[in-house]
Design an enzyme around this catalytic site. Structure first.
Site, short mmCIF file in Angstrom:
data_model
loop_
_atom_site.label_atom_id
_atom_site.label_comp_id
_atom_site.label_asym_id
_atom_site.label_seq_id
_atom_site.Cartn_x
_atom_site.Cartn_y
_atom_site.Cartn_z
N CYS A 114 0.67 -1.17 0.09
CA CYS A 114 -0.06 -0.45 0.00
C CYS A 114 0.73 1.41 0.20
O CYS A 114 0.45 2.39 -0.51
CB CYS A 114 -0.96 -0.17 1.28
SG CYS A 114 -2.00 -1.53 1.32
N HIS A 281 -4.24 7.09 1.36
CA HIS A 281 -3.80 5.41 0.51
C HIS A 281 -5.78 5.40 0.85
O HIS A 281 -5.52 5.56 2.17
CB HIS A 281 -3.20 4.29 1.21
CG HIS A 281 -3.37 3.14 0.93
ND1 HIS A 281 -3.75 2.70 -0.60
CD2 HIS A 281 -3.53 2.50 1.88
CE1 HIS A 281 -4.00 1.39 -0.04
NE2 HIS A 281 -3.65 1.35 1.08
N ASN A 311 -10.12 -0.39 -2.37
CA ASN A 311 -8.65 -0.61 -2.16
C ASN A 311 -7.94 -1.09 -2.98
O ASN A 311 -8.02 -2.06 -3.35
CB ASN A 311 -8.39 -1.40 -0.67
CG ASN A 311 -7.26 -0.73 -0.09
OD1 ASN A 311 -6.30 -1.03 -1.02
ND2 ASN A 311 -6.70 -0.82 1.18
C1 LIG Z 1 -11.74 -5.50 8.29
C2 LIG Z 1 -12.74 -4.90 8.57
C3 LIG Z 1 -13.62 -3.76 8.18
C4 LIG Z 1 -12.67 -5.49 10.04
O1 LIG Z 1 -13.77 -5.03 10.74
P1 LIG Z 1 -14.01 -5.07 12.33
O2 LIG Z 1 -15.34 -4.72 12.93
O3 LIG Z 1 -12.33 -5.28 12.71
O4 LIG Z 1 -14.46 -6.81 11.85
P2 LIG Z 1 -13.61 -7.75 12.63
O5 LIG Z 1 -12.93 -8.33 11.69
O6 LIG Z 1 -13.56 -7.92 14.09
O7 LIG Z 1 -14.70 -9.25 12.44
C5 LIG Z 1 -15.78 -8.31 13.30
C6 LIG Z 1 -17.28 -10.27 12.37
O8 LIG Z 1 -17.80 -8.94 11.01
C7 LIG Z 1 -17.51 -10.81 10.60
N1 LIG Z 1 -16.94 -10.35 9.23
C8 LIG Z 1 -16.06 -9.79 9.06
N2 LIG Z 1 -15.91 -9.70 7.18
C9 LIG Z 1 -17.24 -9.64 7.26
C10 LIG Z 1 -17.71 -9.11 5.91
N3 LIG Z 1 -17.06 -8.88 5.21
N4 LIG Z 1 -19.27 -9.43 6.12
C11 LIG Z 1 -20.03 -9.71 6.59
N5 LIG Z 1 -19.33 -10.17 8.19
C12 LIG Z 1 -17.68 -9.81 8.33
C13 LIG Z 1 -16.63 -11.88 11.46
O9 LIG Z 1 -16.39 -12.85 10.73
C14 LIG Z 1 -16.45 -11.25 12.66
O10 LIG Z 1 -17.69 -11.72 12.43
P3 LIG Z 1 -17.34 -13.08 14.24
O11 LIG Z 1 -17.89 -11.65 15.51
O12 LIG Z 1 -19.26 -13.92 14.27
O13 LIG Z 1 -16.76 -13.44 14.77
C15 LIG Z 1 -11.26 -3.49 9.92
O14 LIG Z 1 -10.38 -4.15 10.88
C16 LIG Z 1 -10.67 -2.60 9.19
O15 LIG Z 1 -10.87 -2.09 8.11
N6 LIG Z 1 -9.14 -2.85 8.92
C17 LIG Z 1 -8.44 -2.61 8.65
C18 LIG Z 1 -8.30 -3.08 7.48
C19 LIG Z 1 -7.51 -2.09 6.23
O16 LIG Z 1 -7.55 -0.54 5.92
N7 LIG Z 1 -6.76 -2.80 5.29
C20 LIG Z 1 -5.90 -2.46 4.50
C21 LIG Z 1 -5.03 -2.18 4.63
S1 LIG Z 1 -3.89 -1.03 3.57
#
Ligand SMILES: CC(C)(COP(=O)(O)OP(=O)(O)OC[C@H]1O[C@@H](n2cnc3c(N)ncnc32)[C@H](O)[C@@H]1OP(=O)(O)O)[C@@H](O)C(=O)NCCC(=O)NCCS
Length: 354
Positions: A114, A281, A311
């Site tokens: 990224c 980004h 992204n």
């Molecule tokens: C990835 C991201 C959106 C996940 O959101 P979050 O609130 O942290 O979610 P978690 O990973 O803790 O998961 C929460 C729940 O949502 C679920 N979940 C994950 N992806 C899902 C999706 N696409 N649709 C529905 N549910 C989803 C998980 O399975 C989890 O379920 P559970 O509680 O029953 O286990 C968030 O963490 C994020 O944006 N992080 C930064 C990632 C990023 O920017 N990456 C690129 C870097 S360059």
């Protein structure tokens, strides 16, 4: 004092729009969940067989080169940032050089995910400042759709990413006193912390031999020699997909983005109020909003297009920059900060006067 400036910017987005609801065909998710957590409504996917990371980069490069008022034959160095290259090796730089019928110039591939574009820009900036080259093509391009996990298992990663390419041409500008009021790239700031390397990573195929992790991240075939690149077990056990601890990425990203933006401003004796636009980004809309709040920036000082594009890793900053320029948001003399954070972790910023 020689300084580099962006003389032309271009982008390419594939035609195929994939909405959140389209993803419901493959995995359990919802438009509401994706929008609430990431801000993303839709992303583009490259044509499965007719488009590659390099072909998209070529389209973006053609626009950037045209806008710089030169031809592909005038380019004297290529810097290509991607994590989704056409081949394991050689890199995309040489494929672009061939496709655009460029001279036998240097072609460098950058693997900083990224922050790849800002790292690539910083390398180009140094070659211009040293007087080595006059027309450098810097590209970021990704075809993520080639290898994401489209089952429910991979939904936390897959819904975030999209395909596309962006490019700029760097040229020298002759500044007289090097003041921050003059046009060009004022400074670049690069950082890394490998302690978090596995938090956002695709381990395979690779030479790691399970060396760095307590848990096995690759199952190899039984063999006396070799046979570690790709195994049936790696495919069966879904070990060829990206892995991400989303909450951990979020936590560090919202710390490092503001830090590296403030570092760039401080290095040039400037304030956040001097900024016309921050182009972060496009990792996640929530991250950008958090950064905006922390730095007390107005809505019009932060550019976001992740809602429509997703992204696109190394391509996200040049695509956003190109859109902002095409929409007349960026004008001559404006102070722009590009800021990136991603896998590695690596993070970086570039401060420039347009
Ligand atoms: C990835 C991201 C959106 C996940 O959101 P979050 O609130 O942290 O979610 P978690 O990973 O803790 O998961 C929460 C729940 O949502 C679920 N979940 C994950 N992806 C899902 C999706 N696409 N649709 C529905 N549910 C989803 C998980 O399975 C989890 O379920 P559970 O509680 O029953 O286990 C968030 O963490 C994020 O944006 N992080 C930064 C990632 C990023 O920017 N990456 C690129 C870097 S360059």
């Amino acid at each position: 004092m020689l300084r580099s400036r962006i003389a032309g910017v271009g982008m390419y987005l594939p035609e195929n729009v994939v909405t959140n609801n389209d993803l419901l065909k493959y995995m359990e998710t919802s438009d509401e969940w994706i929008q609430e957590r990431t801000g993303i409504k839709e992303r583009r996917y490259a044509h499965r067989t007719k488009e590659t990371t390099t072909t998209m980069a070529v389209e973006a490069a053609k626009v950037a080169i045209g806008r710089a008022g030169i031809t592909p034959q005038d380019i004297d160095f290529i810097i290509f940032a991607t994590l989704s290259p056409d081949y394991y090796f050689p890199g995309c730089g040489v494929l672009l050089q061939r496709a655009m019928k460029m001279k036998q110039i240097g072609a460098l591939d950058v693997r900083n995910q990224c922050s790849g574009f800002v790292y690539a820009l910083s390398v180009g900036d140094q070659f211009i400042r040293s007087g080595t080259y006059k027309n450098i093509l810097v590209v970021g391009s990704e075809k993520h759709s080639l290898g994401l996990d489209f089952s429910t298992r991979g939904r936390n990663v897959t819904v975030i990413f999209g395909d596309g390419a962006g490019a700029v041409v760097l040229q020298p500008t002759n500044s007289s006193d090097g003041s921050s009021q003059e046009q060009g790239i004022l400074s670049c700031h690069l950082h890394s912390d490998g302690n978090s390397a596995e938090i956002l990573a695709q381990y395979n195929p690779g030479s790691h031999a399970n060396h760095w992790t307590e848990e096995k991240v690759a199952d190899f075939d039984d063999a006396e020699i070799g046979e570690m690149f790709l195994s049936h077990a790696m495919i069966d056990n879904a070990q060829l997909f990206p892995n991400m601890d989303g909450p951990a990425v979020f936590k560090i990203a919202v710390e490092k983005f503001p830090e590296v933006i403030l570092e760039a401003l401080a290095a040039n004796d400037l304030q956040t109020s001097d900024l016309k636009l921050v182009i972060p980004h496009q990792a996640n809309l929530r991250i950008s909003q958090f950064v905006q709040k922390k730095l007390r920036l107005r809505d019009d000082q932060v550019y976001n297009n992740i809602q429509r594009v997703g992204n696109t890793t190394a391509a996200s900053i040049p695509i956003a920059l190109c859109e902002a320029w095409e929409r007349d948001i960026i004008k001559e003399g404006d102070l722009i900060c590009l800021a990136a954070f991603g896998s590695g972790f690596t993070w970086a910023s570039a401060l420039l006067r347009w």
